[in-house]
Design a protein around this motif. Structure first.
Motif, PDB file in Angstrom:
ATOM      1  N   SER A 168       1.757 -34.231   2.230  1.00 29.98           N
ATOM      2  CA  SER A 168       1.188 -34.022   3.478  1.00 29.98           C
ATOM      3  C   SER A 168       1.117 -35.409   4.266  1.00 29.98           C
ATOM      4  N   ASN A 169       0.775 -36.437   3.441  1.00 33.21           N
ATOM      5  CA  ASN A 169       0.575 -37.829   3.973  1.00 33.21           C
ATOM      6  C   ASN A 169       2.040 -38.298   4.448  1.00 33.21           C
ATOM      7  N   LEU A 170       3.140 -37.924   3.643  1.00 34.11           N
ATOM      8  CA  LEU A 170       4.395 -38.236   4.100  1.00 34.11           C
ATOM      9  C   LEU A 170       4.876 -37.431   5.395  1.00 34.11           C
ATOM     10  N   LYS A 171       4.515 -36.260   5.400  1.00 35.30           N
ATOM     11  CA  LYS A 171       4.994 -35.301   6.656  1.00 35.30           C
ATOM     12  C   LYS A 171       3.908 -35.923   7.825  1.00 35.30           C
ATOM     13  N   GLU A 172       2.810 -36.477   7.619  1.00 29.76           N
ATOM     14  CA  GLU A 172       1.837 -36.896   8.756  1.00 29.76           C
ATOM     15  C   GLU A 172       2.732 -38.182   9.240  1.00 29.76           C
ATOM     16  N   LYS A 173       3.021 -39.029   8.276  1.00 27.96           N
ATOM     17  CA  LYS A 173       3.708 -40.454   8.607  1.00 27.96           C
ATOM     18  C   LYS A 173       4.898 -40.164   9.635  1.00 27.96           C
ATOM     19  N   LEU A 174       5.697 -39.126   9.198  1.00 26.73           N
ATOM     20  CA  LEU A 174       7.012 -39.066   9.679  1.00 26.73           C
ATOM     21  C   LEU A 174       6.690 -38.150  11.270  1.00 26.73           C
ATOM     22  N   GLU A 175       5.871 -37.502  11.290  1.00 21.96           N
ATOM     23  CA  GLU A 175       5.628 -36.871  12.485  1.00 21.96           C
ATOM     24  C   GLU A 175       4.904 -37.973  13.677  1.00 21.96           C
ATOM     25  N   ASN A 176       4.114 -38.956  13.052  1.00 25.68           N
ATOM     26  CA  ASN A 176       3.617 -39.828  13.917  1.00 25.68           C
ATOM     27  C   ASN A 176       4.665 -40.893  14.260  1.00 25.68           C
ATOM     28  N   ALA A 177       5.944 -41.023  13.492  1.00 24.81           N
ATOM     29  CA  ALA A 177       6.731 -42.000  13.702  1.00 24.81           C
ATOM     30  C   ALA A 177       7.772 -41.847  14.911  1.00 24.81           C
ATOM     31  N   TYR A 178       7.737 -40.599  15.387  1.00 23.95           N
ATOM     32  CA  TYR A 178       8.465 -40.094  16.634  1.00 23.95           C
ATOM     33  C   TYR A 178       7.691 -39.802  17.697  1.00 23.95           C
TER      34      TYR A 178
END
Length: 178
Positions: A168-178
């Motif tokens: 979940s944390n990785l998904k959030e970081k990826l979503e916020n990166a773009y």
């Protein structure tokens, strides 16, 4: 309206502690709590505002005077006077909280994707006891959705080291990166 039963439980706890009989009174209060829970009509009658305190005292007297420790019997009569006699289960739960506070005990839930061994539980318990500086009472629960790792829940915090949390944390970081 939020009602606190702690003052009522604290009063009984202090009396029990003075007599050095906390476990005994805890056990007796648990039995009374069970009686209240198992007898819904009795519970409703004890909580009913149109039934007089005198009637409620008569019921308590008939049912418990010869069965209970005199202190606990008098306690029930005081609870009638304070219109709290219908809340013995809640008072029991508050009594347990007071006991745990006094004994520096914290309840902890350890959730894991698969059952933990006794050794794993003991290791986690030791770490949490050191962190909280409290005695720990552990409950465990298997939550397959966690995938791997553990989640530890206390009254004040959640420590989530599960694979689900990491994803979940990785998904959030990826979503916020773009």
């Amino acid at each position: 309206m939020v009602v606190s039963f702690k003052p009522y439980s604290l009063a009984l706890y202090e009396l029990a502690k003075d007599k050095d009989q906390v476990p005994y009174y805890m056990e007796q209060l648990k039995k009374l709590s069970d009686i209240w829970k198992e007898n819904e009509d009795f519970l409703k009658a004890l909580r009913h505002p149109k039934i007089t305190r005198r009637e409620k005292k008569e019921w308590i007297s008939q049912l418990f005077e010869s069965e209970l420790d005199p202190l606990l019997y008098r306690y029930l009569l005081v609870m009638v006077e304070h219109d709290q006699i219908g809340y013995i289960p809640e008072i029991y739960e508050a009594f347990i909280e007071v006991y745990k506070e006094d004994q520096n005990i914290e309840s902890v839930l350890i959730e894991s994707a698969c059952p933990l061994s006794e050794d794993q539980i003991r290791q986690i318990k030791t770490v949490i006891e050191k962190k909280l500086k409290k005695n720990i009472e552990v409950r465990t629960n298997v939550v397959p959705e966690l995938i791997a790792g553990v989640r530890v829940r206390t009254k004040d915090f959640v420590l989530d080291n599960s694979m689900l949390s990491r994803i979940s944390n990785l998904k959030e970081k990826l979503e916020n990166a773009y």
